[in-house]
Write an enzyme that holds these catalytic residues in place. Structure first.
Site, mmCIF file in Angstrom:
data_model
loop_
_atom_site.group_PDB
_atom_site.id
_atom_site.type_symbol
_atom_site.label_atom_id
_atom_site.label_comp_id
_atom_site.label_asym_id
_atom_site.label_seq_id
_atom_site.Cartn_x
_atom_site.Cartn_y
_atom_site.Cartn_z
ATOM 1 N N GLU A 48 0.855 -1.185 0.000
ATOM 2 C CA GLU A 48 0.000 0.000 0.000
ATOM 3 C C GLU A 48 0.895 1.240 0.000
ATOM 4 O O GLU A 48 2.012 1.211 0.490
ATOM 5 C CB GLU A 48 -0.907 0.002 1.238
ATOM 6 C CG GLU A 48 -1.842 -1.185 1.311
ATOM 7 C CD GLU A 48 -2.808 -1.280 0.139
ATOM 8 O OE1 GLU A 48 -3.241 -0.224 -0.372
ATOM 9 O OE2 GLU A 48 -3.133 -2.399 -0.277
ATOM 10 N N GLY A 49 0.393 2.320 -0.563
ATOM 11 C CA GLY A 49 1.159 3.558 -0.599
ATOM 12 C C GLY A 49 1.857 3.783 -1.921
ATOM 13 O O GLY A 49 2.580 4.763 -2.084
ATOM 14 N N CYS A 50 1.659 2.870 -2.858
ATOM 15 C CA CYS A 50 2.254 3.010 -4.185
ATOM 16 C C CYS A 50 1.157 3.431 -5.164
ATOM 17 O O CYS A 50 0.036 2.953 -5.068
ATOM 18 C CB CYS A 50 2.878 1.692 -4.647
ATOM 19 S SG CYS A 50 4.220 1.120 -3.598
ATOM 20 N N ALA A 51 1.498 4.305 -6.087
ATOM 21 C CA ALA A 51 0.522 4.759 -7.076
ATOM 22 C C ALA A 51 0.142 3.629 -8.026
ATOM 23 O O ALA A 51 -0.984 3.546 -8.491
ATOM 24 C CB ALA A 51 1.075 5.941 -7.859
ATOM 25 N N SER A 52 1.087 2.751 -8.307
ATOM 26 C CA SER A 52 0.800 1.605 -9.171
ATOM 27 C C SER A 52 0.631 0.360 -8.308
ATOM 28 O O SER A 52 0.832 0.387 -7.111
ATOM 29 C CB SER A 52 1.907 1.410 -10.209
ATOM 30 O OG SER A 52 3.151 1.769 -9.717
#
Length: 136
Positions: A48-52
């Site tokens: 979690e916390g990634c744009a992709s």
């Protein structure tokens, strides 16, 4: 404290003149990485916390840390490949001592990634450290 494989990346970056070549190099490293099995792309391996979309599958064998990973974005897949060279093969007790932000700064990645990508890299590093500290 960087692995020999990461030091090779540092040396390669020194020979690349511009950032377009460096991005291509990172993307090529990601392309060369084996894809993560579909069965391992589950909520427990998703970062979690990634744009992709990003998945990391850590392994600890005989006290040594390693992980496989994948992403739906080519540059992120390349960043995963770079992080693998930094962490794979490191004794699990030493993973938290790896100063990933400083090592990545040696490549200039800190200055050339978007804020979203930088946040994603931080989230991947946090996941790696968490898994290693739980296992240590």
């Amino acid at each position: 404290m960087a692995t020999a494989a990461f030091e090779e990346i540092v040396e390669d970056f020194e020979f690349l003149d511009d950032w377009e070549d460096r991005y291509r190099y990172v993307i090529d490293r990601g392309r060369a990485m084996e894809p993560l099995e579909a069965a391992l792309k589950v909520p427990s391996t998703k970062v979690e916390g990634c744009a992709s979309q990003v998945w990391l599958h850590p392994r600890i064998e005989t006290g040594v840390f390693s992980f496989d990973g994948d992403s739906d974005a080519m540059i992120v897949r390349g960043l995963i490949a770079v992080l693998r060279t930094l962490y794979n093969g490191v004794p699990v007790a030493e993973v938290e001592r790896v100063d990933a932000p400083a090592e990545l700064a040696r490549l200039g990645l800190d200055a050339h990634l978007s804020a979203q990508r930088s946040n994603g890299v931080r989230a991947m590093i946090e996941r790696i450290r968490l898994v290693a500290s739980e296992a240590a």
